[in-house]
Design an enzyme around this catalytic site. Structure first.
Site, mmCIF file in Angstrom:
data_model
loop_
_atom_site.group_PDB
_atom_site.id
_atom_site.type_symbol
_atom_site.label_atom_id
_atom_site.label_comp_id
_atom_site.label_asym_id
_atom_site.label_seq_id
_atom_site.Cartn_x
_atom_site.Cartn_y
_atom_site.Cartn_z
ATOM 1 N N ASP A 25 0.828 -1.207 0.000
ATOM 2 C CA ASP A 25 0.000 0.000 0.000
ATOM 3 C C ASP A 25 0.866 1.262 0.000
ATOM 4 O O ASP A 25 1.748 1.426 0.834
ATOM 5 C CB ASP A 25 -0.904 0.004 1.235
ATOM 6 C CG ASP A 25 -2.236 0.662 0.967
ATOM 7 O OD1 ASP A 25 -2.248 1.863 0.691
ATOM 8 O OD2 ASP A 25 -3.260 -0.047 1.012
ATOM 9 N N SER A 76 -6.855 3.892 -1.688
ATOM 10 C CA SER A 76 -6.893 2.467 -1.357
ATOM 11 C C SER A 76 -8.247 1.843 -1.646
ATOM 12 O O SER A 76 -8.329 0.670 -2.028
ATOM 13 C CB SER A 76 -6.533 2.269 0.121
ATOM 14 O OG SER A 76 -5.229 2.744 0.374
ATOM 15 N N ASP A 168 -4.645 14.533 1.936
ATOM 16 C CA ASP A 168 -4.861 14.349 0.505
ATOM 17 C C ASP A 168 -4.550 15.629 -0.265
ATOM 18 O O ASP A 168 -4.689 15.674 -1.490
ATOM 19 C CB ASP A 168 -6.315 13.932 0.236
ATOM 20 C CG ASP A 168 -6.648 12.613 0.918
ATOM 21 O OD1 ASP A 168 -5.765 11.737 0.959
ATOM 22 O OD2 ASP A 168 -7.772 12.461 1.417
ATOM 23 N N ARG A 204 -8.664 15.994 10.672
ATOM 24 C CA ARG A 204 -9.327 14.729 10.342
ATOM 25 C C ARG A 204 -8.757 13.536 11.095
ATOM 26 O O ARG A 204 -9.446 12.524 11.254
ATOM 27 C CB ARG A 204 -9.208 14.457 8.840
ATOM 28 C CG ARG A 204 -7.779 14.416 8.343
ATOM 29 C CD ARG A 204 -7.665 14.118 6.860
ATOM 30 N NE ARG A 204 -7.863 12.706 6.575
ATOM 31 C CZ ARG A 204 -7.788 12.187 5.345
ATOM 32 N NH1 ARG A 204 -7.535 12.962 4.319
ATOM 33 N NH2 ARG A 204 -7.954 10.906 5.160
ATOM 34 N N ARG A 211 -11.549 5.053 11.382
ATOM 35 C CA ARG A 211 -12.074 3.972 10.539
ATOM 36 C C ARG A 211 -11.736 2.618 11.149
ATOM 37 O O ARG A 211 -10.799 2.481 11.920
ATOM 38 C CB ARG A 211 -11.519 4.049 9.120
ATOM 39 C CG ARG A 211 -10.026 3.802 8.984
ATOM 40 C CD ARG A 211 -9.641 3.797 7.520
ATOM 41 N NE ARG A 211 -8.204 3.728 7.335
ATOM 42 C CZ ARG A 211 -7.609 3.915 6.171
ATOM 43 N NH1 ARG A 211 -8.324 4.200 5.106
ATOM 44 N NH2 ARG A 211 -6.295 3.843 6.063
ATOM 45 N N ARG A 284 -16.740 8.731 0.547
ATOM 46 C CA ARG A 284 -16.032 7.480 0.777
ATOM 47 C C ARG A 284 -16.465 6.895 2.118
ATOM 48 O O ARG A 284 -16.654 7.631 3.084
ATOM 49 C CB ARG A 284 -14.524 7.736 0.758
ATOM 50 C CG ARG A 284 -13.691 6.474 0.792
ATOM 51 C CD ARG A 284 -12.238 6.807 0.516
ATOM 52 N NE ARG A 284 -11.377 6.438 1.619
ATOM 53 C CZ ARG A 284 -10.064 6.658 1.659
ATOM 54 N NH1 ARG A 284 -9.478 7.271 0.663
ATOM 55 N NH2 ARG A 284 -9.354 6.291 2.685
ATOM 56 N N GLY A 285 -16.566 5.575 2.190
ATOM 57 C CA GLY A 285 -17.223 4.952 3.317
ATOM 58 C C GLY A 285 -16.402 4.700 4.556
ATOM 59 O O GLY A 285 -16.925 4.768 5.667
ATOM 60 N N LYS A 359 -5.983 -1.745 7.029
ATOM 61 C CA LYS A 359 -6.280 -2.098 5.630
ATOM 62 C C LYS A 359 -7.022 -3.426 5.500
ATOM 63 O O LYS A 359 -7.183 -3.936 4.383
ATOM 64 C CB LYS A 359 -4.979 -2.160 4.818
ATOM 65 C CG LYS A 359 -4.215 -0.844 4.771
ATOM 66 C CD LYS A 359 -4.946 0.225 3.980
ATOM 67 C CE LYS A 359 -4.162 1.527 3.970
ATOM 68 N NZ LYS A 359 -4.784 2.567 3.118
ATOM 69 N N ASP A 427 1.729 3.462 2.913
ATOM 70 C CA ASP A 427 0.660 4.461 2.876
ATOM 71 C C ASP A 427 0.493 5.159 4.218
ATOM 72 O O ASP A 427 0.507 6.388 4.294
ATOM 73 C CB ASP A 427 -0.651 3.793 2.467
ATOM 74 C CG ASP A 427 -1.753 4.812 2.198
ATOM 75 O OD1 ASP A 427 -1.436 5.861 1.605
ATOM 76 O OD2 ASP A 427 -2.910 4.570 2.562
ATOM 77 N N HIS A 431 1.676 9.006 4.942
ATOM 78 C CA HIS A 431 0.754 10.093 5.293
ATOM 79 C C HIS A 431 1.276 10.967 6.433
ATOM 80 O O HIS A 431 0.775 12.078 6.632
ATOM 81 C CB HIS A 431 -0.607 9.519 5.692
ATOM 82 C CG HIS A 431 -1.484 9.183 4.534
ATOM 83 N ND1 HIS A 431 -1.734 10.060 3.505
ATOM 84 C CD2 HIS A 431 -2.200 8.059 4.243
ATOM 85 C CE1 HIS A 431 -2.562 9.497 2.631
ATOM 86 N NE2 HIS A 431 -2.854 8.287 3.056
ATOM 87 N N ASP A 468 -1.515 -0.284 -4.678
ATOM 88 C CA ASP A 468 -2.814 0.278 -5.022
ATOM 89 C C ASP A 468 -2.737 1.739 -5.427
ATOM 90 O O ASP A 468 -3.650 2.266 -6.054
ATOM 91 C CB ASP A 468 -3.781 0.111 -3.848
ATOM 92 C CG ASP A 468 -3.217 0.658 -2.542
ATOM 93 O OD1 ASP A 468 -2.000 0.928 -2.464
ATOM 94 O OD2 ASP A 468 -3.992 0.816 -1.578
ATOM 95 N N HIS A 469 -1.652 2.417 -5.068
ATOM 96 C CA HIS A 469 -1.409 3.820 -5.416
ATOM 97 C C HIS A 469 -0.068 4.204 -4.836
ATOM 98 O O HIS A 469 0.536 3.445 -4.075
ATOM 99 C CB HIS A 469 -2.515 4.742 -4.858
ATOM 100 C CG HIS A 469 -2.698 4.630 -3.380
ATOM 101 N ND1 HIS A 469 -1.824 5.183 -2.468
ATOM 102 C CD2 HIS A 469 -3.633 3.986 -2.635
ATOM 103 C CE1 HIS A 469 -2.212 4.909 -1.241
ATOM 104 N NE2 HIS A 469 -3.310 4.166 -1.316
ATOM 105 N N HIS A 499 -1.419 11.097 -1.393
ATOM 106 C CA HIS A 499 -1.077 10.102 -2.400
ATOM 107 C C HIS A 499 -0.437 10.787 -3.603
ATOM 108 O O HIS A 499 -0.441 12.016 -3.712
ATOM 109 C CB HIS A 499 -2.332 9.353 -2.850
ATOM 110 C CG HIS A 499 -2.984 8.568 -1.754
ATOM 111 N ND1 HIS A 499 -4.235 8.011 -1.867
ATOM 112 C CD2 HIS A 499 -2.561 8.262 -0.496
ATOM 113 C CE1 HIS A 499 -4.547 7.383 -0.747
ATOM 114 N NE2 HIS A 499 -3.555 7.529 0.110
#
Length: 552
Positions: A25, A76, A168, A204, A211, A284-285, A359, A427, A431, A468-469, A499
């Site tokens: 990731d 992701s 982001d 945030r 999450r 996004r969830g 993840k 990832d 960040h 994935d990115h 990202h």
């Protein structure tokens, strides 16, 4: 009626052992400079793969993963959707923008119900969400469109609860977005005689956007500020941000402490009361589910909510299709069907999925087309390794070793045919903006790969190592014109915490097989091509409509 029967590949019988997909990731193909933690890291295993395996690069952003344009960073969620679906579906940002442009979002029953609620009660329409144009969780233009529509439909009061990004988007860009929002609010207040204001906010990663149930205290802090109006008060969001920055030198937007906005009498301007309407405008969830539960579940054990307002609550989209959360939402999500996992389960092909908490949902829920649970528990095993609750830069190795332990044990069990795992290090540490930690994060993943490769070789299986990115591949902001690293007012390099738009590496290692090659005829393959590649290595043809294998 879907034909679920997988057809045998006409020319390749498949490998003898298991086929493993490893998602590194946030590990992209950077510029190989002093800001590229992937290039700076000591990676003997990846170096070996680059020299001996089938190697290429894949697109993992923009249109390759269903986002509106190639200026949009991958993430992701859409990345793992693409891995699992083997095809490209229009994704959150694009779906929402289409619904706004067409007016579909405002013609739906849910929007009309919100407007009716506040026009009857006199309470404000509340908007909660990430305030940026990162287009990963939200977009500020979606918020602006809804505020303008509120004005057009006679909504007298609106309150915005802003979550600051810096993840982001550039890490200290919050005031730019606040200024843009304040301008829109001022225009609407002047035009329509409205009372539209910012009510609360915070970083945030400090409030609201937890999450995978990793840290409910974030949601509790958000609830107290957004809903109850409790917290340190300021006269404006700009004053709050500047003061908190001055008091906490080096603190970036995503970590900024929470605040509420108060009027001249010191009273909060935007507590959420009975009769209000609430829009969670993130599309996004993963970081929206917990706040959704706080607003909608009669019983919640994770924290004491105190006063629970009786409101109309909607999400921008449905955040979990199986759990039906939220029950009310403004934009229909993409309907992702016929995923790789379902095909394998229906054909009684054994599967294993594993990652740490950060993840875990990506190799299960998102991989399976935004679907919770298993397709067939007889043929699937999912393993979640609990993440540490410490800043990622303090544990850049995260749970790579434990994921590797579980994966090796699974691979060595008789009969396993397919496994997929995610190493979150590149990832999550990327960040943080901490270059040294990001280098260690990438090295931890490489060390784990070094343990897995001999197992795959012994079992005569195959391994696909990709990402994935990008993220850790670009740890400093770069001037697009000059190509030089950007510096702040004190001459320090500006950390990049978002990202990247870079392609991602892809290594296909098939021990003992010299017949397979990379198919160079494919134009700009993306990570959605990995599903068909996996089917081929398992000895099957790709299902109808899937992007082709990258092998020939």
């Amino acid at each position: 009626m879907t034909d679920w029967q997988l057809k045998k590949h006409p020319t390749f019988p498949g490998v003898e052992g298991p086929v493993l997909i490893v998602v590194m990731d946030g590990v992209g193909c950077g510029a190989s400079n002093e800001g590229d933690a992937v290039w700076l890291a000591r990676t003997p295993t990846l170096d070996r793969l680059a020299a001996t395996s089938l190697t290429t690069r894949l697109r993992a952003h923009g249109t390759a993963v269903g986002l509106p344009s190639d200026d949009d960073m991958g993430n992701s969620e859409v990345g793992h959707n693409a891995f699992g679906a083997g095809r490209v579906f229009d994704q959150g940002a694009k779906r929402v923008q289409m619904a706004i442009d067409s007016g579909e979002i405002f013609e739906g029953d849910e929007w009309k119900k919100l407007v009716r609620q506040v026009n009857q009660s006199g309470e404000p329409m509340h908007f909660i969400g990430l305030l940026s144009d990162g287009n990963v969780h939200s977009h500020i233009n979606h918020l602006f469109a809804m505020l303008r529509r509120c004005n057009e439909e006679g909504v007298d009061k609106a309150r915005v609860h802003i979550l600051l990004d810096g993840r982001d988007v550039p890490e200290t860009s919050a005031l730019e977005y606040v200024e843009a929002l304040e301008k829109v609010l001022h225009e609407l207040n002047e035009q329509g005689g409205r009372d539209y204001r910012i009510a609360s906010g915070g970083g945030r990663m400090f409030i609201t956007m937890d999450r995978y149930n990793a840290d409910w205290s974030m949601v509790e802090r958000g609830w107290k500020h957004h809903v109850l109006g409790e917290g340190r008060a300021f006269s404006s969001a700009s004053e709050a941000i500047q003061t908190l920055r001055d008091e906490n030198p080096g603190m970036i937007d995503q970590d900024l402490l929470a605040f509420v906005i108060a009027d001249a009498d010191g009273k909060p301007v935007g507590p959420i009361r009975d009769g209000a309407a609430v829009v969670l405008y993130n599309f996004r969830g993963d970081r929206a589910l917990e706040l959704t539960r706080a607003f909608t579940e009669p019983e919640l054990s994770e924290f004491d909510r105190g006063r629970i307002p009786d409101v109309e609550f909607v999400g921008m989209m449905e955040y979990d299709g199986d759990l039906k959360l939220p029950r009310h939402y403004l934009v229909q999500p993409p309907a992702i069907d016929r995923t790789m996992g379902e095909y394998l389960a229906r054909n009684r092909v054994t599967q294993f999925a594993c990652s740490e908490t950060q993840k875990y949902g990506h190799v299960t829920y998102f991989w399976n087309g935004n679907r919770s649970g298993m397709f067939d528990e007889v043929y699937e095993q999912y393993v979640e390794i609990p993440s540490d609750l410490v800043p990622f830069e303090q544990r850049p190795w995260m749970k790579a070793a434990e994921i590797t332990d579980a994966t090796i044990a699974a691979l060595q069990r008789d009969g396993l045919r397919h496994a997929r795992i995610n190493y979150a290090n590149g990832d999550m540490v990327g960040h943080t903006g901490n270059l040294d930690a990001a280098v260690i994060a990438v090295e931890a993943v490489d060390l784990s790969l070094g343990r897995i490769l001999p197992v795959i070789e012994k079992l005569r299986g195959a391994i696909i190592v990709t990402a994935d990115h990008g993220n850790a591949d670009e740890m400093f902001e770069v001037d697009k014109k000059s190509g030089a690293f950007k510096k702040d007012a004190k001459g320090r390099l500006r950390s990049k915490t978002s990202h990247t738009l870079n392609a991602v590496p892809c290594y296909v290692h098939v021990p003992g097989n010299d017949a397979l090659q990379i198919d160079d005829s494919l134009r700009n393959p993306g990570i959605a091509n990995i599903a068909a590649t996996t089917f081929e290595l398992l000895g099957y043809e790709r299902p109808e409509g899937y992007e082709p294998s990258i092998l020939k």
